[in-house]
Design an enzyme around this catalytic site. Structure first.
Site, PDB file in Angstrom:
ATOM      1  N   LYS A  48     -38.859  18.238  18.635  1.00 28.30           N
ATOM      2  CA  LYS A  48     -38.514  17.888  17.638  1.00 28.30           C
ATOM      3  C   LYS A  48     -40.173  17.344  16.266  1.00 28.30           C
ATOM      4  CE  LYS A  48     -34.959  15.829  15.863  1.00 28.30           C
ATOM      5  NZ  LYS A  48     -34.185  16.628  15.427  1.00 28.30           N
ATOM      6  N   SER A  55     -28.782  18.592  15.021  1.00 27.79           N
ATOM      7  CA  SER A  55     -29.393  17.704  15.735  1.00 27.79           C
ATOM      8  C   SER A  55     -28.465  16.366  15.424  1.00 27.79           C
ATOM      9  CB  SER A  55     -30.542  16.584  14.579  1.00 27.79           C
ATOM     10  OG  SER A  55     -31.512  16.093  15.424  1.00 27.79           O
TER      11      SER A  55
END
Length: 586
Positions: A192, A385
């Site tokens: 991430k 995402s």
């Protein structure tokens, strides 16, 4: 000086008024023409797909006036993916259309969008009609699309970029150090990396791995299709690409990437010969708007409808223009759920994600909809995402091989501006409070360890919810989802391999799956939501945006891309489910 300023203001006002008056008049004429007369395509016509300098979006109004040749303040016109595909399909079946003249050297579109247009052109070629491509300069993506043509021509003084894909990230760590602002990061997932520009001055090993992997997947897929179209071996086309063997315009012809180096008038004369016309004859060129106006409506009277709901842009809370706002999108899904004529829903996603809360709100509404009718997700250029979060509610997920997806992870960002305030600006603050955490997450001081623990816990809870949504939607255990999560970005090909995508294909495939699941495969029509705003309202918005962009480009020059990146920092509020950065494949 004041007099000159007033004169200049009057001149600018008159200019703007004149431009707006022209477009109002042109729009009225176009609307009257569209409503009062049947559009017909002349004999010996060619569909002119002039995509140069345009930006691909999901959809525009079919009857919008075509102002693609007019460039205001350096602005860029848009063209709808569905509009292009409809025009190509109509041209295939119209006996007056003899071929397609493609201009797409510099066309701003993602790889998955280009793939859908390319597939439509492959289908067109089955009619036996020609596709001829010409341009003065071909960018990498423009050439990928143009290579599908039967013949590809380039200006003798032109240029072809054919050297592989790259993606560049702007890192802001040094800037924050100079202004004494400390970014405070909370995240879950090794990959991430949305927060890396604030913490590092180069890519982490994990981010470099995932970026090089999906770039390689996209590039290899493009090379494979180019090799097939140009009848060059895959090994040879890979060598040409890897070593950038096209270094002068003649190289492109010698290596069979283009058929000849011609000027446009020579290409036009060549098309005339193919059509049996004389040198003095004129070719009737038909644009996308006119072609669609002449196309017969498919199943126009059918009561069975499939709703395609467009999810394009960042996912944001509340209501916002130009984004996937949770309140607006929720209402569109709810309308489709409650409309008995709508038998199935397709969510067309082009989004890097955004707010975790907004993603959850949208997911919930889609989950409720899936209980009463089929919900299919169609992924466009990017559905990652938060974009993947909302797709997880679908019965089936369809993506292109070169879609960018995944990035199942979560982060939050806070800024400690104490150094900037105290040391740079001479500003100090003081606070009176009733409880230990009454000034929770104050930007005027360092965060306490207790505050960090609370916020990190919130992020971890958000990640656990994200994992649960995916596990439920994909019929996977949470442990299995974690193996492919951690914020990692995948190409559509690899996403299917790891179980995040069901089928590789485009929007039409998703619509057909929805129709089959709803048992209406032979009798349905497609409607789009949200309904497009009138062209003039969208033109005014674009006009305003173009003026602002023009001013900022003139003001900041080469620093403009960095300034834009810094401005986005202000949007990173709360818990986010978003891609590592705005991926631009070059």
């Amino acid at each position: 000086m004041k007099f000159l300023g007033n004169v200049l203001a009057v001149i600018v006002g008159l200019l703007v008024f004149s431009v707006l008056s022209f477009f109002i008049f042109a729009g009225i004429i176009a609307a009257i023409s569209a409503s009062d007369s049947e559009v017909k395509v002349r004999e010996n016509s060619v569909l002119h797909l002039n995509l140069n300098g345009r930006v691909l979006v999901e959809r525009t109004n079919a009857n919008d006036p075509d102002f693609s040749s007019i460039d205001l303040f350096g602005g860029i016109s848009t063209v709808g993916l569905s509009n292009i595909k409809t025009a190509v399909s109509a041209a295939k079946n119209n006996e007056n259309i003899k071929g397609i003249y493609l201009r797409a050297g510099f066309f701003s579109a993602g790889q998955a969008g280009l793939k859908e247009i390319r597939d439509a052109l492959v289908d067109f070629k089955e009619s036996g009609k020609f596709i001829i491509s010409y341009d003065e300069v071909y960018g990498e993506s423009g050439y990928y699309l143009s290579s599908v043509a039967d013949e590809v021509y380039m200006n003798p003084s032109g240029m072809l970029e054919f050297n592989g894909f790259s993606s560049e990230i702007v890192f802001l760590k040094g800037m924050f150090q100079k202004i004494e602002v400390e970014p405070v990061v909370f995240r879950v997932g090794d990959f991430k990396s949305a927060v890396e520009p604030f913490l590092l001055d180069k890519m982490s090993d994990e981010n470099r791995l995932q970026t090089e992997t999906f770039l390689g997947d996209l590039n290899n897929f493009a090379l494979k299709e180019i090799a097939e179209s140009r009848k060059i071996s895959l090994d040879k086309i890979t060598e040409i690409n890897n070593q950038m063997l096209v270094r002068k315009v003649q190289d492109a012809q010698e290596l069979n990437l283009v058929d000849n180096l011609w000027y446009e008038d020579q290409v036009i004369d060549h098309m005339k010969e193919k059509m049996g016309l004389t040198e003095d004859d004129k070719i009737s060129l038909t644009n996308i708007t006119r072609m669609n106006a002449a196309a017969p409506s498919k199943n126009k009277l059918s009561k069975n409808r499939i709703a395609v709901i467009i999810a394009e842009g960042d996912i944001v809370d509340g209501r916002a223009e130009g984004s996937i706002s949770s309140e607006v999108f929720k209402e569109e899904v709810r309308k489709a759920r409650k409309n008995d004529d709508i038998k199935a829903v397709v969510i067309r996603i082009n989004s890097p994600g955004g707010s975790a809360l907004a993603s959850e709100v949208i997911w919930r509404e889609l989950e409720e909809c899936s209980k009463v009718k089929p919900v299919i997700a169609s992924m466009g250029e990017v559905a990652a995402s938060g974009g993947y979060y909302i797709a997880a509610a679908a019965d089936t997920i369809v993506a292109q091989p070169n879609t960018i997806t995944g990035s199942i992870g979560i982060f939050a960002l806070w800024f400690n501006a104490q150094g900037l305030l105290n040391n740079k600006l001479g500003i100090t603050t003081d606070v009176a409070k009733t409880g230990e955490f009454s000034d929770f997450l104050s930007a005027a001081r360092k965060l306490s360890e207790g505050e960090k623990a609370i916020f990190q816990n919130q992020v971890e809870q958000g990640y656990d919810t994200f994992l649960s949504r995916v596990a439920s939607g994909r019929n996977m255990s949470k442990e299995d989802v974690m193996k492919v999560a951690s914020g990692r970005v995948w190409s559509g090909i690899r996403a299917q391999e790891v179980g995040l995508v069901d089928i590789l294909g485009g929007l039409e495939d998703a619509v057909q799956i929805a129709a089959t699941k709803a048992d209406i495969a032979d009798d349905f029509r497609v409607i789009y939501y949200p309904e497009s705003k009138p062209w003039f309202e969208r033109f005014l918005n674009q006009f305003t945006s173009d003026v602002q962009s023009y001013y900022q480009i003139r003001k900041y020059g080469e620093l403009y891309p960095i300034i834009k990146q810094v401005e986005k920092v202000n949007q990173y509020k709360g818990v986010m489910v978003r891609l590592p950065y705005d991926i631009e494949v070059k």
